[in-house]
Design an enzyme around this catalytic site. Structure first.
Site, short mmCIF file in Angstrom:
data_model
loop_
_atom_site.label_atom_id
_atom_site.label_comp_id
_atom_site.label_asym_id
_atom_site.label_seq_id
_atom_site.Cartn_x
_atom_site.Cartn_y
_atom_site.Cartn_z
N HIS A 103 5.74 -27.81 9.34
CA HIS A 103 7.13 -28.22 9.13
C HIS A 103 7.41 -29.65 9.61
CE1 HIS A 103 7.74 -24.14 8.11
NE2 HIS A 103 7.92 -23.66 9.32
N ARG A 113 0.82 -1.22 0.00
CA ARG A 113 0.00 0.00 0.00
C ARG A 113 0.85 1.27 0.00
NH1 ARG A 113 -4.36 -1.32 4.57
NH2 ARG A 113 -2.43 -2.03 5.51
N ASP A 133 6.42 -24.74 2.09
CA ASP A 133 6.87 -25.04 3.45
C ASP A 133 8.38 -25.01 3.34
OD1 ASP A 133 7.88 -26.26 5.75
OD2 ASP A 133 5.98 -27.26 6.09
N HIS A 134 8.99 -23.96 3.85
CA HIS A 134 10.41 -23.76 3.54
C HIS A 134 11.29 -24.86 4.11
CE1 HIS A 134 11.79 -22.16 7.44
NE2 HIS A 134 10.57 -21.72 7.54
N ASP A 150 1.89 -23.67 14.22
CA ASP A 150 2.98 -22.98 13.54
C ASP A 150 4.09 -23.94 13.11
OD1 ASP A 150 4.04 -20.48 12.68
OD2 ASP A 150 5.54 -20.60 14.27
N LYS A 176 2.82 -20.79 4.33
CA LYS A 176 1.98 -21.25 5.43
C LYS A 176 1.71 -20.09 6.39
CE LYS A 176 5.12 -22.48 9.07
NZ LYS A 176 4.75 -21.67 10.19
N LYS A 191 15.07 -27.14 2.63
CA LYS A 191 16.35 -27.22 3.33
C LYS A 191 17.15 -28.41 2.82
CE LYS A 191 14.95 -24.90 7.57
NZ LYS A 191 15.78 -23.71 7.36
N LYS A 244 9.44 -22.71 22.02
CA LYS A 244 10.21 -21.47 22.09
C LYS A 244 10.83 -21.35 23.48
CE LYS A 244 7.97 -18.80 18.52
NZ LYS A 244 9.17 -18.75 17.68
N GLU A 260 13.68 -23.63 19.63
CA GLU A 260 14.15 -22.25 19.44
C GLU A 260 14.52 -21.68 20.79
OE1 GLU A 260 11.98 -19.68 16.61
OE2 GLU A 260 10.62 -21.38 16.51
#
Lengths: 509, 328
Positions: free
Chosen positions: A258, A60, A195-196, A253, A166, A200, A358, A234
């Site tokens: 993943h 925008r 889905d990255h 998530d 995703k 990999k 996390k 993480e």
């Protein structure tokens, strides 16, 4: 190179992209700045973009082409992970960058995009090929796809493809609804769901490990494999994404997307040919074989967690509810663990433990295959160590230090027959050098080349939602006792207890 | 000639590693002994050792290997000399060093035929062996030796040869999978040509190609030109006319494709400074990044293909024939 080019040399020529335009919606956002444009720059650096390639950014914010180029140059320089920006390569790529401002709800935007695409088609000889990359909030996917379709941009002189990130819905029902909306504008074969993790190197290497070597596949079944653990840990918290994360949670998530894709890659049946649909068929078939939990099984097979205040590296770390944007009574699962079973001949009875969290002690993603113990413990009375507590492990390290290790028992030097576990290590950096493709490089190139092997098809998306749906429903119906693990620990005690019920323990990376 | 004992050399390597690990331990970092293949390098004694070392150091990062560098002395010397060393580097952000081992041997040309079994005994077991012969003179004079090294691949460099045709015909005959850095140097030319034929009108017209002109610089037709011509004829799988046109400039200055009729298909790929320009039916497209490549970059490309390369094999056979015709 496409079919019919007599000058192809697949061993030497890297898989270059055909001429095309890439329209990026959300071009002012984080994904574009941190991942997409740096990955496109790297592709340009490796000469994998066609001379007829152009990017049209949209958001925008009003920006000129030059201002957009300057902004993207800054991003590329910042997110090249230690590599120096090659000004010559950037200057050449920058000439292919254009910007069209506008609100994605506004039909006039799509008229301007059409005009720009036509201009670029003539100038860059793109052949009318175009990728529409939706780097926007997921709630805008259906709107943009719909408008692109309504304005006739989903079809042109060349191919047209839609790429989305995703999450693909929030649950099974919304995923089906989204798929229906996307398919009204684009054929399923033209929809590329990223889905990255599938991009990999190590995840792709799981297939090479299994199917290019003769020694693993004979052992790859319930007779020899005791269980599998897949961990995505993480050390960071939500890093200012509290508001977004509050709506998502670790199960949605990470596990639904993943980690179930990694699971499918580890467990899928071999394909007869290396073709996109053959691979995707097997992956989807595997996901459909996951036993769907009954509501009464959820408490036994799934654990939700949320971090409270704690200490990491000697420093105080806030709890999730103290993070900016998070509600003080948030019910978000910042940790999720689940035990899945696959109801097929190969895997019947083998538990697959998936967890993601996390604020765990370190950042590490790996998949650990634990083999059954030797049938007779010949050395246990002589050894005192290295017995059943040291089973053979095959560890696939996905990040940060990509590689594969095999742990086995070895005799300690000396007279006594004492054993100690040792490890055979394969490390990507040591064996193949520091330059590795980023996941987004691989995936963007594949989308331009029309190779959907590493993209997720509608049936796989729906199968993975179906696998977690009972957990989502049970958790949403109850008030979870959060927080239940301190920041800097390996998650709630209940997750250890879940594995203990099956006679197993988590192997922390 | 003093005997070279492979067992002693391997023991020296082990001592080297022990000392590296000790030093690393004192400095609180680790050492990774990386090795994915054995690379035997044959060079003339006059060849710049620093350039060879630099090339191997760069190649090791992508293809970690045990390097066995044989420096060939033209005259008979009293000794066969050797030394062992390690090349180490650190990845960004990592504490551990990655190291590869290197054995350097200086030998008289006359002693080389006896060296084959010794070199085979020094290779890293169970890993591919690649031989890189930097000097065309050594390649042609010691041709028989290279068939005794149990190598998976042999890489020559015909660019510097006074008679490229001889090198090419030896490469056709050699037992290991052949490779040639002169071929690797034209990868970019071939890639751009192939990209030009990705464009649908050009691809459709490929069947009409009747004549191919290769523009080459230098005093004689370089092997790169024979390769380019050989590759085109092999790719088209028919007897198109290949003509070599001498121009001023680099070994390869361009390639043009033309149909039989005057107004039919024409596509030109020409060098313009640092760029290569593709011209087709009046439209011009420029490509960038066509600067010369280092030996390390060429070697890395070749080491990435440890076995036979079918495209190269076909092009080599035709290139050797083309070189033979030109010689006659």
């Amino acid at each position: 190179m496409g079919l019919g080019n007599p000058f192809e040399d697949p061993l030497r020529f890297e898989r270059g992209a055909p001429p095309c335009s890439m329209v990026i919606f959300g071009a002012n956002g984080d994904l574009t700045r941190r991942k997409l444009v740096p990955a496109l720059y790297r592709l340009a650096h490796e000469r994998l973009l066609a001379p007829g390639f152009a990017i049209i950014g949209n958001s925008r914010t009003a920006l000129s082409d030059d201002a957009f180029r300057a902004k993207m140059r800054e991003s590329v320089a910042e997110f090249l992970e230690g590599e120096a920006l090659d000004e010559g390569v950037w200057a050449s790529l920058a000439r292919s960058l254009f910007y069209v401002a506008g609100d994605v709800q506004d039909s006039a935007l799509y008229a301007r995009l059409r005009e720009k695409l036509e201009q670029i088609e003539g100038q860059f000889q793109t052949g009318g090929n175009a990728v529409f990359y939706l780097a926007t909030h997921p709630t805008q996917y259906a709107i943009i796809a719909g408008r692109v379709g309504d304005c006739g941009l989903a079809h042109g002189a060349g191919w047209r493809r839609l790429v989305i990130e995703k999450p693909f819905g929030r649950d099974l029902l919304s995923a089906r609804e989204l798929n229906g909306q996307l398919q009204r504008a684009f054929a399923e074969s033209s929809i590329y769901r990223i889905d990255h993790y599938l991009g990999k190197e190590t995840v792709r290497n799981i297939l090479a490990l299994r199917f290019a070597n003769g020694i693993f596949e004979p052992l790859w079944n319930r007779r020899y494999i005791n269980h599998v653990q897949i961990t995505a840990a993480e050390s960071i918290g939500v890093e200012g994404r509290g508001a977004y994360y509050q709506e998502a949670g670790a199960l949605r998530d990470m596990i639904q997307s993943h980690l179930l894709q990694v699971l499918a890659t580890i467990c899928m049946e071999p394909v007869a040919v290396w073709e996109a649909d053959a691979v995707r068929d097997e992956r989807a078939k595997l996901l459909r074989s996951i036993r769907i939990m009954k509501p009464e099984d959820v408490a036994r097979n799934a654990v939700a967690g949320q971090y409270g205040p704690g200490r990491i590296g000697g420093e105080a770390a806030p709890g999730f509810r103290q993070e900016p944007g998070a509600a003080p009574d948030a019910q978000t699962d910042t940790y999720a663990a689940a035990a899945f079973f696959i109801d097929n001949w190969r895997w019947a009875g083998v538990p697959f433990y998936l967890r993601s969290g996390k604020r765990l002690p370190r950042r590490a993603t790996d998949a650990v295959v634990q083999f059954n113990a030797a049938p007779h413990a010949l050395f246990s009375s002589l050894s005192g160590d290295g017995g059943p507590a040291s089973p053979n492990l095959l560890t696939v390290r996905i990040q940060p230090d990509q590689g594969i290790s095999l742990r086995f028992l070895s005799k300690l030097p000396g007279d006594a027959m004492r054993l100690r576990p040792v490890s055979m290590d394969f490390n990507y950096g040591a064996s193949f050098g520091p330059r590795q493709s980023w996941d987004y490089e691989t995936l963007l190139l594949d989308a331009m080349r029309g190779d959907s092997t590493l993209y997720i098809r509608q049936d796989a998306v729906e199968a993975s939602w179906a696998a977690v749906q009972p957990i989502l429903e049970v958790w949403s119906d109850q008030r979870l006792d959060f927080p239940n693990y301190p920041a800097g620990s390996w998650g709630p005690k209940a997750a250890d207890e879940m594995l203990a019920r099956y006679g197993h323990v988590w192997r922390n990376p | 000639m003093a005997a070279l004992d492979p067992g002693k050399v391997v023991a020296e390597l082990n001592e080297l590693w022990a000392s590296l690990e000790k030093t690393a331990g004192e400095n609180a970092h680790g050492v990774v002994r990386a090795c994915a293949l054995t690379l035997m390098v044959f060079a003339e004694e006059s060849d710049d050792p620093a350039a060879i070392g630099q090339t191997l150091a760069l190649a090791m990062r992508e293809h970690p290997h045990r390097a066995i560098v044989v420096r060939v002395r033209p005259q008979d010397g009293p000794h066969l000399e050797h030394r062992v060393l390690a090349q180490c580097w650190k990845r960004p952000g990592q504490r551990d060093q990655i190291c590869c081992e290197q054995i350097e041997i200086t030998a008289a040309a006359a002693s080389l035929p006896d060296l084959g079994s010794t070199l085979v005994a020094m290779r890293a077991p169970d890993l591919p062996v690649v031989v890189w012969v930097r000097s065309p003179a050594v390649f042609c004079s010691q041709f028989a030796l290279f068939n005794t090294l149990d190598a998976d691949k042999l890489i020559a460099d015909s660019d510097a040869a006074t008679d490229p045709g001889t090198v090419l015909s030896h490469l056709v005959e050699i037992a290991p999978a052949p490779g040639d850095l002169a071929w690797t140097r034209i990868t970019r030319w071939r890639e751009i040509t192939a990209q030009a034929f990705e464009h649908p009108p050009a691809r459709d017209a490929a069947s009409q190609i009747a004549e191919v002109r290769v523009f080459c610089g230098g005093e004689r037709i370089p092997s790169a030109a024979f390769y380019l011509g050989g590759w085109v004829r092999a790719a088209l799988d028919r007897e198109v006319a290949i003509r070599f046109e001498r121009v001023a400039g680099e070994p390869i200055e361009g390639i043009e494709f033309a149909g039989a009729a005057p107004d039919s298909f024409r596509l030109s790929v020409r060098r313009e400074g640092r760029d290569i320009t593709v011209t087709e039916a009046g439209g011009v497209r420029k490509c960038i990044g066509c600067a010369g490549r280092s030996d390390a970059s060429l070697l890395i490309e070749e080491l990435g293909i440890p076995g036979r390369d079918p495209v190269y094999d076909k092009a080599l056979r035709i290139a050797a024939q083309l070189a033979g015709h030109e010689r006659r």
